[in-house]
Design an enzyme around this catalytic site. Structure first.
Site, short mmCIF file in Angstrom:
data_model
loop_
_atom_site.label_atom_id
_atom_site.label_comp_id
_atom_site.label_asym_id
_atom_site.label_seq_id
_atom_site.Cartn_x
_atom_site.Cartn_y
_atom_site.Cartn_z
N ARG A 1 0.91 -1.14 -0.13
CA ARG A 1 0.22 0.09 0.13
C ARG A 1 1.05 1.10 0.02
NH1 ARG A 1 -3.68 2.63 4.52
NH2 ARG A 1 -5.31 3.60 3.21
N HIS B 1 0.58 4.58 -2.48
CA HIS B 1 0.25 5.86 -1.77
C HIS B 1 1.29 6.70 -2.27
CE1 HIS B 1 -3.17 5.12 0.78
NE2 HIS B 1 -3.25 4.47 -0.09
N ASN C 1 -3.64 8.49 5.04
CA ASN C 1 -2.31 7.92 5.49
C ASN C 1 -2.18 7.91 6.95
OD1 ASN C 1 -1.67 7.61 2.85
ND2 ASN C 1 -0.43 9.35 2.62
N HIS D 1 -6.51 -5.88 -2.18
CA HIS D 1 -7.52 -6.03 -0.91
C HIS D 1 -7.80 -7.48 -0.68
CE1 HIS D 1 -9.06 -1.46 -1.22
NE2 HIS D 1 -7.54 -1.68 -0.94
#
Ligand code: HEM
Length: 356
Positions: free
Chosen positions: A100, A104, A134, A234
């Site tokens: 992740r 990001h 975040n 996910h």
């Protein structure tokens, strides 16, 4: 009457004008809000406004293995792999966090490790790490720091934090998929020197619909198919109840009942994203989308007419999603990369702060 009309017009114009006139309204975290607010520029994302597909020009495979290059550091990739292997063995959730972190990083200012900064060149400490998507959520920073320390000891000033983030995501994908996912990840990214919390509004949110998801990926030059493919991440990691507790009624009833009990009314509690194989990076996510056993609106909407075909294919065809995920992760790693040393770039010595 004419005066009041004029006054109303002035107020509306000021609101639409942006931040100076209307504090906060130009930064739109709609996808992250249960009840979206009206944002004048929230609609700036348009599905048809596709950014150019990321070229990755200047990146290369085995970038640090070239003896004749000033960036020569043959142990770099091995050091990252060692650090990730150890971290994932101790806690698979950290591997999810690393994947992740890469997403990001790349979606905001390109893959330049801006997501790691706590202090920037312009002395800003309200960095991406503080942005709503975040804060209190990203994890895996310590793995990046561990790898960076070892790499700096082996070959100081050569390997960027941006490349370490990319290699770490590749390696986490490898270990969490039981070595089934092997991403070819080029190196050669430089680190950026700026980072701003408000720019994290470019990240799609859990309440986003299909059009918004497609638009946010298109803005980075990624296709709808890549959006569907990358959402498959996910199938690992955890998520907080605040992002899905409003949609229990839309889920498979047994799944919803289990989640309801796990959340127990606490929006900060967290649950596994994939209830079936929580720590394995596999195509189970797509079966979950079909079965209404996914958490977010942004997951559930993939079962809509526009994207359903890809979901079915990913769920049913052995190996298809894994190969697509490898390519999409590599492509994501090319977004907005800085591949030259200039005023706005550097190889950071410590990943959380600029060199000065
Ligand atoms: C498509 C749009 C996406 C949305 C709306 C979205 C949203 C979210 C949200 C809300 C969470 C939970 C955060 C929390 O509870 O603090 C999450 C977790 C996660 N996301 Fe996404 N995400 C998206 C795409 C992606 C992509 C492209 C990747 C990677 C390729 C990814 C990988 C992950 C992982 C691995 C986790 C679990 C992290 C952990 O356990 O630390 N997501 N995502």
């Amino acid at each position: 009457m004419a005066t009041s009309k004029l006054a109303a017009f002035v107020v509306l114009a000021a609101f639409l004008a942006g931040p100076a006139a209307c504090e906060g309204a130009s930064i739109c975290f709609n996808g992250w809000l249960r009840t979206p607010r009206f944002c004048p520029r929230g609609s700036r994302l348009n599905r048809r406004q596709r950014g150019a597909s990321p070229s990755g020009l200047g990146l290369g495979y085995g970038y640090y293995n070239n003896r004749r290059s000033p960036s020569y550091c043959p142990r770099a990739e091995g050091i990252v792999r060692g650090a990730v292997s150890e971290a994932v063995a101790a806690n698979p959730g950290i591997g999810a966090g690393l994947i992740r972190l890469f997403f990001h990083d790349c979606f905001v200012r390109g893959c330049d490790a801006s997501v790691l900064l706590t202090m920037t060149n312009s002395k800003n400490n309200d960095t991406e790490r503080e942005g709503p998507p975040n804060k209190n959520s990203l994890r895996g920073f310590e793995v990046i720091d561990t790898a960076k320390r070892a790499i700096e000891a082996a070959c100081p000033g050569r390997v960027s934090c941006a490349d370490i983030v990319a290699f770490a995501a590749r390696d986490a994908s490898y270990f969490l998929s039981n070595r089934r996912i092997n991403i070819r990840m080029p190196g050669g990214r430089y680190d950026g020197r700026e980072s701003f919390a408000n720019e994290t509004d470019q990240l799609p949110g859990p309440f986003s619909n299909v059009t918004e998801l497609q638009a946010s990926f298109a803005a980075k030059g990624l296709t709808s198919d890549e959006m569907v493919t990358l959402s498959g991440a996910h199938t690992i990691g955890r998520a907080r109840c605040m992002f899905f507790s409003s949609r229990f009624s839309e889920m498979d009833p047994t799944f919803a009942a289990k989640l309801r009990a796990q959340c127990n009314g606490n929006d900060n509690a967290s649950v596994n994203q994939d209830d079936v194989t929580p720590d394995v990076l596999d195509k189970q996510y797509y079966r979950n989308v079909i079965d209404r056993k996914v958490l977010f609106t942004s997951d559930a909407v993939l079962n809509s007419t526009e994207t359903m075909r890809q979901v079915r294919e990913n769920a049913n065809r052995a190996g298809a999603w894994e190969r697509k995920f490898e390519r999409a992760m590599e492509n994501m790693g090319k977004i907005g990369v800085k591949t030259k040393a200039d005023q706005g770039t550097e190889i950071r010595r410590v990943c959380s702060r600029v060199n000065n």
